[in-house]
Write a protein that holds these residues in place. Structure first.
Motif, PDB file in Angstrom:
ATOM      1  N   ASN B 207     -11.711 133.981 -57.718  1.00 30.41           N
ATOM      2  CA  ASN B 207     -12.403 132.493 -58.448  1.00 30.41           C
ATOM      3  C   ASN B 207     -12.031 132.476 -59.786  1.00 30.41           C
ATOM      4  O   ASN B 207     -11.687 131.380 -60.401  1.00 30.41           O
ATOM      5  CB  ASN B 207     -13.777 132.649 -58.270  1.00 30.41           C
ATOM      6  CG  ASN B 207     -14.666 131.740 -58.836  1.00 30.41           C
ATOM      7  OD1 ASN B 207     -14.168 130.539 -58.703  1.00 30.41           O
ATOM      8  ND2 ASN B 207     -15.741 131.839 -59.659  1.00 30.41           N
ATOM      9  N   GLU B 208     -12.151 133.700 -60.467  1.00 36.14           N
ATOM     10  CA  GLU B 208     -11.840 133.525 -62.008  1.00 36.14           C
ATOM     11  C   GLU B 208     -10.428 133.133 -62.268  1.00 36.14           C
ATOM     12  O   GLU B 208     -10.106 132.187 -63.133  1.00 36.14           O
ATOM     13  CB  GLU B 208     -12.235 134.904 -62.753  1.00 36.14           C
ATOM     14  CG  GLU B 208     -13.489 135.338 -62.592  1.00 36.14           C
ATOM     15  CD  GLU B 208     -14.528 134.144 -63.578  1.00 36.14           C
ATOM     16  OE1 GLU B 208     -14.143 133.430 -64.368  1.00 36.14           O
ATOM     17  OE2 GLU B 208     -15.979 134.343 -63.320  1.00 36.14           O
ATOM     18  N   GLN B 211      -9.020 129.694 -62.003  1.00 32.40           N
ATOM     19  CA  GLN B 211      -9.234 128.536 -62.955  1.00 32.40           C
ATOM     20  C   GLN B 211      -8.488 128.866 -64.209  1.00 32.40           C
ATOM     21  O   GLN B 211      -8.689 127.839 -65.005  1.00 32.40           O
ATOM     22  CB  GLN B 211     -10.665 128.892 -63.399  1.00 32.40           C
ATOM     23  CG  GLN B 211     -11.607 128.661 -62.089  1.00 32.40           C
ATOM     24  CD  GLN B 211     -13.165 128.572 -62.582  1.00 32.40           C
ATOM     25  OE1 GLN B 211     -13.615 127.803 -63.573  1.00 32.40           O
ATOM     26  NE2 GLN B 211     -13.916 129.434 -62.241  1.00 32.40           N
ATOM     27  N   ILE B 278     -12.648 132.588 -68.903  1.00 30.42           N
ATOM     28  CA  ILE B 278     -12.633 133.736 -68.025  1.00 30.42           C
ATOM     29  C   ILE B 278     -13.138 134.915 -68.634  1.00 30.42           C
ATOM     30  O   ILE B 278     -12.669 135.337 -69.689  1.00 30.42           O
ATOM     31  CB  ILE B 278     -11.132 133.733 -67.566  1.00 30.42           C
ATOM     32  CG1 ILE B 278     -10.902 132.410 -67.008  1.00 30.42           C
ATOM     33  CG2 ILE B 278     -10.760 134.835 -66.708  1.00 30.42           C
ATOM     34  CD1 ILE B 278      -9.124 132.258 -66.650  1.00 30.42           C
ATOM     35  N   PRO B 279     -13.984 135.702 -67.831  1.00 29.56           N
ATOM     36  CA  PRO B 279     -14.371 136.916 -68.545  1.00 29.56           C
ATOM     37  C   PRO B 279     -13.439 138.080 -68.663  1.00 29.56           C
ATOM     38  O   PRO B 279     -13.566 139.095 -68.131  1.00 29.56           O
ATOM     39  CB  PRO B 279     -15.589 137.331 -67.571  1.00 29.56           C
ATOM     40  CG  PRO B 279     -15.084 136.896 -66.199  1.00 29.56           C
ATOM     41  CD  PRO B 279     -14.274 135.553 -66.288  1.00 29.56           C
TER      42      PRO B 279
END
Lengths: 346, 321, 275
Positions: B207-208, B211, B278-279
């Protein structure tokens, strides 16, 4: 422009229902909250959010996707033959596009249209109904009035939704927009008559938006070619693609082939003049070998080359480049420096 | 307490006058009250541009790569995290010790402007001052000054910072700070990730990464991403294209995480730069924890300590490098 | 529905003639739907040549537009695409888009003497001009061709020199940067050779193409010889992708090399930034 603007209202609590209907009849694209706000296709109205100042990514992706297959090819014994990607048949609606991004489509039309039309872009434009959203809550990084844009009155869209009180004032600016309103007549009521006044009252609070003086900007840029002014900006600049990718008017792209024995595809993808290999030739020559040259290219393209060719500055004042630049390079400062001649003090 | 902008300016002016430095990389006022921006000074007359406040997140050490083999010595203002990446650049022979004059500044936390706006409910124009008061920040909003608990405003990376004082410097501007009181669990971020199942981890990262817009800001801002020709820019052979299909994005992020393994100092700039939130820190922090567990090694602290991934010891886990 | 500007037309390689170790001249025939084997073009234009699955690159057309069946490209092996082209064989299929760009104003130059100066692979677009002039020989005055390469092995179109020299009122002057035991001709850089030959600028237009550094010094030399900037024409090269002025890559200042060029007069270049 339609002489008699079809004008309706819709109660705010019916908006989601309306969007649900649109999502059924069309491919509906609207602002969606994921990690950040961007324009994506939705299956239902509840996925759309309007509770934000501006999206991180503009809707340019809907017309000029970041990655887009242009054609596929496969071997047929006689060698490869190319087949263009088929057109999708469904009509689309983009809901919630703001004035800055609506203007950018007008600027992009000049690039992708013209004598040699880019059919991939143009067919999407033809198949899209644009529903704009009046903006009353700009960020401090926004400066769209600089380019004659009124954020409360998006232009170049088919329908405008203006948030007034407990309802949206809905106006059709084109035939396309008017016929969509007819199609969805069940959701709309006649205006109460005070919508324009309510809107003007809200808009009055926007006078403090940044409006830069850009009269004669392209000509003022000219003597600054190769000027030392770009050096300090070039030194700061990381050479990433944030400004170009977030910019609603940036249109540079790369054409790439992916191939295997049995076939493959040619696709295009966004590219950035900020990347070091943008102008790098196979021989090893690079006419823009350092970040100073590349930074200069970006600002000259936006503020001089584009207006020289197409008649308008390629900026809509959305402020995204300024807001998200990781080293705080500020286009409004640069425009200010160029206009005031304060480019010598670095 | 931390030094003022004026004190900083005086110190740097002196360094120019004494001939200790020929250029200086520091911070100056930016686009609004919540932003500073990197600045490059060529002489002592320009020092009035310099500022120092809790809104100086930029890790300036990457810019040292543009000054190497140039003329003279470059002074650079570094916080603890920035100094650690200078140590890494020295270890990797990207700069020489005498090319750089490290002006260290103890830092007790940087403000995250997004948190500041949320906590105060104000707009940038309404915030006219921020000062570090030790355990709190004093913030002036619409003329009124209030004290806000630091932990409400700090950047995430500051919450786990073990090096408030630069571990390497030529001069230190201010009192050295031993430790920060709020730092407890360095790897809380990672442990959360580690507790997920493989499927959950895959879903999370898919998911991350989907993006990601491949702007390469994370790579370009990273002080230890130093390759003259990055593998992701290579055309022959071509490892990735500019397509943002998920497999391409994954290849980019995972390879980069491995490439910076053992060198990343968690300066957090990659995550700060990312426009898509984004982490990235959680990814690099996991690799950092693995390096610590496997090699008992922390990057960016001791210039003379050999780096685990480029040094062979007979006690190494693998039989060959 | 407008034509798809990105879709290549398929073509067949009719012949491959090696010129040097890394340059081969390809003769191409379009697999035209109406039986046509090429499109109409002018000297100076280029096409985007593809090997599907590998990529696409801009290559200048080297044949003269006069013979109705001929479409030739002389291609140096230097990058991904050109390497792939060299690995192909006669009969293999490639993709072609074009013709793109502007052309040399040969009609306006009728009645003038022509001075063609080429360096290295830069002779390829020049050959289109040269053969075009030969096809219309009576319309032009004296034709002088000055050509140089790094070494005798790097000279292209060697098999055609004798034919060129036999054309009336035409001179061919060859030079190399470094000779070898067999080389009997001039040794020296093209700009210096040009100055030694000392052509008169009287009613003459100079057209040049070669490595950027050579163009720079040739243009200087021509100025010293008295050529005005309207009478010096060159063709520029940039990395290109779309070839039609949309992808934003090939600009020099406000001009797209693929649209407003690649042919520019010196006067135009002087008004453009020195990218």
């Amino acid at each position: 422009m339609v002489t008699k603007v079809k004008s309706k209202i819709i109660k705010k609590n019916r908006l989601t229902e309306l969007l649900d209907k649109l999502a059924k009849e069309y491919d509906l694209i609207g602002p969606v909250q994921d990690n950040v706000i961007s324009f994506k296709q939705v299956k239902s109205g509840s996925e759309i959010t309007l509770d934000f100042v501006n999206s991180v990514l503009s809707p340019k992706n809907a017309f000029f996707p970041q990655t887009e297959t242009l054609f596929r090819f496969s071997g047929d014994g006689e060698g490869f033959k190319a087949e263009p990607e088929p057109e999708t048949d469904k009509e689309r609606v983009i809901f919630g596009i703001r004035a800055c991004d609506a203007r950018s489509l007008h600027l992009m039309d000049m690039v992708f249209g013209g004598q040699l039309e880019d059919s991939y872009y143009m067919r999407k434009r033809a198949k899209t109904i644009l529903i704009g959203l009046a903006c009353f809550n700009p960020a401090e990084t926004c400066f769209c009035p600089t380019f004659g844009i009124d954020p409360t009155s998006p232009e170049g869209v088919d329908i405008v939704f203006t948030d007034v009180d407990d309802r949206y004032w809905v106006q059709a600016l084109t035939e396309k927009g008017a016929s969509l309103l007819d199609q969805l007549a069940e959701f709309f009521d006649e205006p109460l008559g005070d919508e324009a006044k309510l809107k003007d009252a809200k808009a009055a609070g926007l006078t403090k938006m940044k409006k830069l003086d850009v009269a004669g900007l392209p000509d003022k840029m000219e003597p600054l070619y190769n000027d030392a002014y770009w050096e300090s900006i070039g030194m700061k600049c990381l050479g990433c693609g944030i400004c170009t990718y977030l910019c609603p008017t940036c249109h540079c792209f790369d054409l790439v082939d992916e191939g295997r024995d049995e076939g493959g595809e040619r696709f295009r993808s966004w590219d950035s003049c900020m990347f070091p290999d943008f102008t790098l030739m196979a021989s090893g020559e690079n006419p823009r070998p350092d970040q100073k040259a590349r930074v200069q290219q970006r600002f000259f393209h936006k503020l001089k080359y584009f207006p020289d060719r197409y008649g308008e500055v390629a900026c809509t004042g959305c402020g995204r480049c300024l807001k998200y630049c990781p080293v705080n390079i500020n286009i409004t400062k640069i425009i200010g420096d160029v206009m005031s001649g304060k480019t010598k003090n670095e | 307490m931390t030094i003022s902008s004026e004190e900083l300016q005086a110190k740097i002016k002196k360094l120019f006058e004494e001939g200790t430095i020929d250029h200086f990389i520091g911070y100056e006022a930016g686009s609004d009250s919540l932003h500073t921006t990197p600045c490059f000074l060529k002489n002592g007359e320009q020092v009035s541009r310099l500022v120092w406040n809790p809104l100086c997140p930029y890790n300036l050490s990457k810019y040292l790569l543009d000054f190497r083999e140039g003329e003279g010595r470059t002074g650079i203002l570094v916080k603890g995290c920035d100094a650690r990446s200078v140590v890494e650049l020295l270890k990797q022979n990207q700069i020489t010790r005498d090319e750089v004059f490290i002006v260290g500044i103890p830092c007790t936390g940087q403000v995250d402007p997004d948190k500041l706006l949320e906590v105060t409910g104000a707009s940038p124009a309404e915030i006219t001052g921020i000062k570090d008061e030790g355990d709190a920040f004093s913030v002036t909003v619409k003329g009124k000054t209030q004290k806000i608990d630091k932990q409400k405003l700090l950047r995430d990376k500051c919450m786990v910072c073990r090096y408030p004082t630069p571990p390497l410097y030529d001069t230190l501007l201010g009192e050295a700070v031993d430790s920060l009181p709020w730092v407890t669990d360095d790897y809380a971020l990672v442990k959360e990730q580690e507790s997920l199942s493989s499927e959950e981890k895959a879903a999370h990262w898919n998911n991350e990464f989907s993006q990601c817009i491949r702007c390469y800001a994370c790579r370009n801002i990273c002080p230890v991403c130093i390759c003259k020709e990055c593998i992701f820019d290579k055309k022959m052979p071509r490892w990735v294209t500019k397509s943002t299909a998920l497999p391409e994005n994954m290849v980019y992020h995972l390879i980069r995480a491995f490439h910076v393994a053992g060198r990343c100092v968690d300066c957090g700039e990659c995550e700060r730069a990312c426009p898509m939130n984004i982490p990235l820190r959680s990814l690099n922090k996991k690799v950092e924890k693995d390096v610590l567990d496997l090699f008992d090694y922390t990057s960016g602290v001791d210039v003379d300590q050999p780096a685990p991934l480029t040094t062979y010891q007979t006690s190494d886990l693998e039989e060959f490098l | 529905m407008s034509e798809n500007i990105y879709l290549p037309r398929m073509a067949t390689i009719k012949s491959m003639r090696p010129e040097t170790i890394d340059v081969t001249t390809f003769q191409i025939a379009l697999n035209g739907t109406n039986g046509e084997s090429r499109f109409d073009y002018e000297s100076g234009q280029f096409a985007e040549v593809s090997v599907l699955g590998v990529g696409e690159a801009p290559i200048s057309i080297t044949s003269s537009p006069t013979p109705p069946e001929t479409l030739e490209f002389s291609i140096r092996r230097v990058g991904q695409l050109t390497n792939a082209l060299h690995e192909l064989n006669v009969g293999d299929k490639i993709g072609i888009r074009g013709p793109f760009g502007n052309s040399f104003p040969l009609k306006e130059l009728e009645g003038q003497n022509m001075l063609i100066i080429g360096g290295g692979i830069g002779l390829a677009p020049m050959r289109s001009v040269i053969l075009n002039l030969f096809d219309n020989r009576k319309k032009y005055g004296k034709i002088d061709i000055i050509y140089g390469a790094r070494s005798p092995q790097d000279l292209v179109f060697k098999s055609e020199y004798e034919e060129w020299q036999n054309v009336e009122n035409t001179g061919l002057y060859l030079t190399v940067d470094r000779g070898d035991e067999e080389w009997k001709g001039n040794v020296g850089l093209v700009p210096n050779f040009l100055k030694e030959i000392n052509p008169s600028p009287e009613n003459t237009t100079g057209i040049t193409c070669g490595p950027p550094i050579m163009i720079k010094f040739v243009v200087q030399a021509l100025a010293e010889l008295g050529f005005t900037s309207e009478h010096v024409i060159t063709t520029m090269e940039r990395k290109m992708k779309c070839g039609v002025g949309k992808c934003g890559r090939c600009n020099i200042g406000g001009k797209y090399v693929c649209l407003d060029g690649p042919v520019f007069t010196l006067k135009q270049l002087e008004e453009m930034p020195s990218d």
